[in-house]
Design a protein around this motif. Sequence first.
Motif, PDB file in Angstrom:
ATOM      1  N   VAL A 184       0.833  -1.214  -0.194  1.00  0.00           N
ATOM      2  CA  VAL A 184       0.061  -0.108  -0.041  1.00  0.00           C
ATOM      3  C   VAL A 184       0.910   1.074   0.048  1.00  0.00           C
ATOM      4  CG1 VAL A 184      -1.745   1.487   1.293  1.00  0.00           C
ATOM      5  CG2 VAL A 184      -1.796  -1.103   1.276  1.00  0.00           C
ATOM      6  N   LEU A 185       0.612   2.205  -1.181  1.00  0.00           N
ATOM      7  CA  LEU A 185       1.548   3.250  -1.008  1.00  0.00           C
ATOM      8  C   LEU A 185       0.539   4.403  -0.805  1.00  0.00           C
ATOM      9  CD1 LEU A 185       2.957   2.133  -4.353  1.00  0.00           C
ATOM     10  CD2 LEU A 185       4.202   1.906  -2.022  1.00  0.00           C
ATOM     11  N   LEU A 186       1.103   5.098   0.178  1.00  0.00           N
ATOM     12  CA  LEU A 186       0.098   6.397   0.779  1.00  0.00           C
ATOM     13  C   LEU A 186       0.877   7.665   0.134  1.00  0.00           C
ATOM     14  CD1 LEU A 186      -0.047   5.310   4.480  1.00  0.00           C
ATOM     15  CD2 LEU A 186      -1.755   5.066   2.512  1.00  0.00           C
ATOM     16  N   ILE A 187       0.061   8.262  -0.435  1.00  0.00           N
ATOM     17  CA  ILE A 187       0.625   9.497  -1.101  1.00  0.00           C
ATOM     18  C   ILE A 187      -0.441  10.871  -0.732  1.00  0.00           C
ATOM     19  CG2 ILE A 187       1.315   8.413  -3.402  1.00  0.00           C
ATOM     20  CD1 ILE A 187      -1.153   9.715  -4.847  1.00  0.00           C
ATOM     21  N   PRO A 228       4.778  -8.168   2.034  1.00  0.00           N
ATOM     22  CA  PRO A 228       3.809  -6.986   1.921  1.00  0.00           C
ATOM     23  C   PRO A 228       4.537  -5.838   2.964  1.00  0.00           C
ATOM     24  CG  PRO A 228       2.833  -8.805   3.223  1.00  0.00           C
ATOM     25  CD  PRO A 228       4.030  -9.228   2.874  1.00  0.00           C
ATOM     26  N   LEU A 229       4.130  -4.651   2.483  1.00  0.00           N
ATOM     27  CA  LEU A 229       4.590  -3.591   3.051  1.00  0.00           C
ATOM     28  C   LEU A 229       3.430  -2.399   2.950  1.00  0.00           C
ATOM     29  CD1 LEU A 229       5.940  -1.306   1.093  1.00  0.00           C
ATOM     30  CD2 LEU A 229       7.728  -3.029   1.191  1.00  0.00           C
ATOM     31  N   ILE A 230       3.689  -1.323   3.641  1.00  0.00           N
ATOM     32  CA  ILE A 230       2.893   0.015   3.748  1.00  0.00           C
ATOM     33  C   ILE A 230       4.160   0.995   3.499  1.00  0.00           C
ATOM     34  CG2 ILE A 230       1.491   1.721   4.595  1.00  0.00           C
ATOM     35  CD1 ILE A 230       0.655  -0.942   6.295  1.00  0.00           C
ATOM     36  N   ALA A 231       4.127   2.056   2.681  1.00  0.00           N
ATOM     37  CA  ALA A 231       5.172   3.120   2.588  1.00  0.00           C
ATOM     38  C   ALA A 231       4.320   4.289   2.200  1.00  0.00           C
ATOM     39  CB  ALA A 231       6.045   2.773   1.259  1.00  0.00           C
ATOM     40  N   GLY A 232       4.986   5.329   3.225  1.00  0.00           N
ATOM     41  CA  GLY A 232       4.633   6.792   2.865  1.00  0.00           C
ATOM     42  C   GLY A 232       5.302   7.203   1.835  1.00  0.00           C
ATOM     43  N   VAL A 233       4.817   7.860   0.930  1.00  0.00           N
ATOM     44  CA  VAL A 233       5.421   8.304  -0.447  1.00  0.00           C
ATOM     45  C   VAL A 233       5.695   9.853  -0.316  1.00  0.00           C
ATOM     46  CG1 VAL A 233       5.644   8.466  -2.965  1.00  0.00           C
ATOM     47  CG2 VAL A 233       4.761   6.450  -1.927  1.00  0.00           C
ATOM     48  N   ALA A 234       6.992  10.350  -0.895  1.00  0.00           N
ATOM     49  CA  ALA A 234       7.210  11.842  -0.752  1.00  0.00           C
ATOM     50  C   ALA A 234       6.024  12.301  -1.651  1.00  0.00           C
ATOM     51  CB  ALA A 234       8.518  12.210  -1.400  1.00  0.00           C
ATOM     52  N   GLY A 235       5.585  13.887  -1.234  1.00  0.00           N
ATOM     53  CA  GLY A 235       4.563  14.438  -1.645  1.00  0.00           C
ATOM     54  C   GLY A 235       4.713  14.885  -2.952  1.00  0.00           C
ATOM     55  N   GLY A 236       6.073  15.273  -3.263  1.00  0.00           N
ATOM     56  CA  GLY A 236       6.292  15.699  -4.470  1.00  0.00           C
ATOM     57  C   GLY A 236       6.813  14.642  -5.704  1.00  0.00           C
ATOM     58  N   ILE A 237       6.474  13.205  -5.331  1.00  0.00           N
ATOM     59  CA  ILE A 237       6.664  12.266  -6.180  1.00  0.00           C
ATOM     60  C   ILE A 237       6.096  12.438  -7.471  1.00  0.00           C
ATOM     61  CG2 ILE A 237       5.523  10.280  -5.600  1.00  0.00           C
ATOM     62  CD1 ILE A 237       9.299  10.055  -6.099  1.00  0.00           C
ATOM     63  N   VAL A 238       4.963  12.775  -7.299  1.00  0.00           N
ATOM     64  CA  VAL A 238       3.786  12.787  -8.216  1.00  0.00           C
ATOM     65  C   VAL A 238       4.125  13.676  -9.500  1.00  0.00           C
ATOM     66  CG1 VAL A 238       1.988  12.009  -6.975  1.00  0.00           C
ATOM     67  CG2 VAL A 238       2.446  14.400  -7.210  1.00  0.00           C
TER      68      VAL A 238
END
Length: 175
Positions: free
Chosen positions: A12-15, A81-91
């Motif tokens: 799960v990738l949190l953006i 499996p994992l959950i990761a917080g993704v940098a806000g600017g990656i998009v």
Amino acid sequence: MTSPAGPRFDRVLLIGMMGAGKTTVGLALSKVLGWPYYDNDELLARAVGKDTKRVQEEDGILALRRAESASLNVALTEGGPLIAGVAGGIVTDPMDLDRLHRSGFVVWLKADLSTLARRVAGTNRPFLGDSPAVAMRRLYAGRESLYEEGTRMVIDEELPTPDLMALRIAQAVLA
């Protein structure tokens, strides 16, 4: 909480913008799913050997964006499996945005700018300067459609608690 057939996704990738609650919701989701949570700052330090603020101060914004890309690479290649917080600017990087959306269950934690500015005020985060509200407006400009693109789920701040947000995400991941 497990599904008899197992989850369809192994990450799960949190953006979302800084202050959206990626760490808080990620930790709550970790408890629900029993999967480890990796914060972007942790992943970035693993990828490049120094923290986010130091990269920006010593090497500049372009180097920070490359470091965030390296951080995403760690989140996408770490065994799940994992959950990761993704940098806000990656998009803002089309290649990273494509990799992000092909590689996991992407959840956009959406909050209004005044809430985000209030949450990050007084923190030691890159890009904020003297006015978190002004910085958040500037950073968010043009990102909304990028956050929305390819996102499997949007969680709005209107849900009352991170635990409820985590339960809703877990139900969708395991569906």
